[in-house]
Scaffold this motif. Structure first.
Motif, mmCIF file in Angstrom:
data_model
loop_
_atom_site.group_PDB
_atom_site.id
_atom_site.type_symbol
_atom_site.label_atom_id
_atom_site.label_comp_id
_atom_site.label_asym_id
_atom_site.label_seq_id
_atom_site.Cartn_x
_atom_site.Cartn_y
_atom_site.Cartn_z
ATOM 1 N N LEU A 130 0.823 -1.209 0.000
ATOM 2 C CA LEU A 130 0.000 0.000 0.000
ATOM 3 C C LEU A 130 0.861 1.266 0.000
ATOM 4 O O LEU A 130 0.554 2.250 -0.696
ATOM 5 N N GLY A 131 1.954 1.236 0.775
ATOM 6 C CA GLY A 131 2.833 2.404 0.813
ATOM 7 C C GLY A 131 3.503 2.661 -0.523
ATOM 8 O O GLY A 131 3.588 3.812 -0.985
ATOM 9 N N ILE A 132 3.982 1.601 -1.175
ATOM 10 C CA ILE A 132 4.609 1.768 -2.492
ATOM 11 C C ILE A 132 3.592 2.256 -3.511
ATOM 12 O O ILE A 132 3.879 3.137 -4.346
ATOM 13 N N GLY A 133 2.375 1.704 -3.454
ATOM 14 C CA GLY A 133 1.342 2.171 -4.379
ATOM 15 C C GLY A 133 0.981 3.621 -4.163
ATOM 16 O O GLY A 133 0.810 4.388 -5.126
ATOM 17 N N ALA A 134 0.890 4.044 -2.895
ATOM 18 C CA ALA A 134 0.586 5.450 -2.607
ATOM 19 C C ALA A 134 1.716 6.362 -3.049
ATOM 20 O O ALA A 134 1.490 7.475 -3.532
ATOM 21 N N PHE A 135 2.952 5.883 -2.914
ATOM 22 C CA PHE A 135 4.095 6.701 -3.344
ATOM 23 C C PHE A 135 4.102 6.876 -4.860
ATOM 24 O O PHE A 135 4.388 7.953 -5.383
#
Length: 204
Positions: A107-112
């Motif tokens: 989720l963090g990589i996708g949000a970034f």
């Protein structure tokens, strides 16, 4: 080019040593692999220009924390059979936590990749390009945050004095040294010359 090659080398060794910290059967080997991971993390910090953080990793984590872990592990009488049994009993919980962490990373990589969150206006660079970050951090601590820095030092001093007072309180059955009486003791009062006869034991 050399920076990119060095980054991939240090990152690969860091990931491998971090994995060995978990999968090593001997706790002493786990601590040694942790030291290797700290060194490679410090090398990565040097590559990105954060030499102060790299120095902290080597001095604080490797020189103090990891060595403390190593001494504690070596002094403990660890039952490896019981340790493995506890590992197997907690395996479902560990797998659940690992899955949650992997989902959070995805989720963090996708949000970034979706785009950075705009929290305010444009932020200027923290330090000039020609000024080392150690010098900039020192100038910031001893100018803008000097009172907070001194307050933190005072709190640490009070904590150290409190720990000494708590450990040196008078308790029954525990011998406490009297430093002043030891310093005032004269050599002629503590040393006695004896002409010991041959063939006889020593009188204490």
């Amino acid at each position: 080019m050399i920076q990119v090659i060095s980054f991939y080398i240090f990152a690969a060794i860091l990931l491998a040593s971090a994995a060995m910290v978990i999968f090593a059967r001997n706790p002493v080997h786990s601590v040694l692999w942790l030291i290797v991971a700290f060194f490679n993390a410090a090398a990565l910090m040097v590559l990105v220009g954060a030499e102060f953080i790299a120095m902290l990793l080597v001095i604080v984590y490797v020189g103090a924390v990891a060595v403390l872990f190593l001494f504690v592990v070596m002094m403990l009488d660890i039952d490896f059979a019981e340790l493995r049994a506890g590992f197997m009993s907690n395996l479902p919980l560990g797998l659940l936590l690992a899955i949650v962490l992997v989902v959070e990373l995805i989720l963090g990589i996708g949000a970034f990749r979706a785009g950075a969150v705009e929290l305010g206006g444009a932020i200027a660079a923290a330090t000039p390009a020609d000024k080392p970050n150690i010098e900039a951090m020192g100038a910031l601590l001893y100018t803008k945050y000097v009172f907070l820095f001194e307050t933190a030092g005072l709190i640490l001093l009070v904590a150290m004095v409190g720990a000494i007072v708590l450990t040196h309180r008078q308790r029954k059955g525990i011998f406490v040294q009297d430093i002043s009486s030891q310093n005032q003791r004269r050599p002629q009062d503590s040393v006695r010359n004896v002409n010991q006869p041959v063939g006889q034991g020593v009188e204490l």
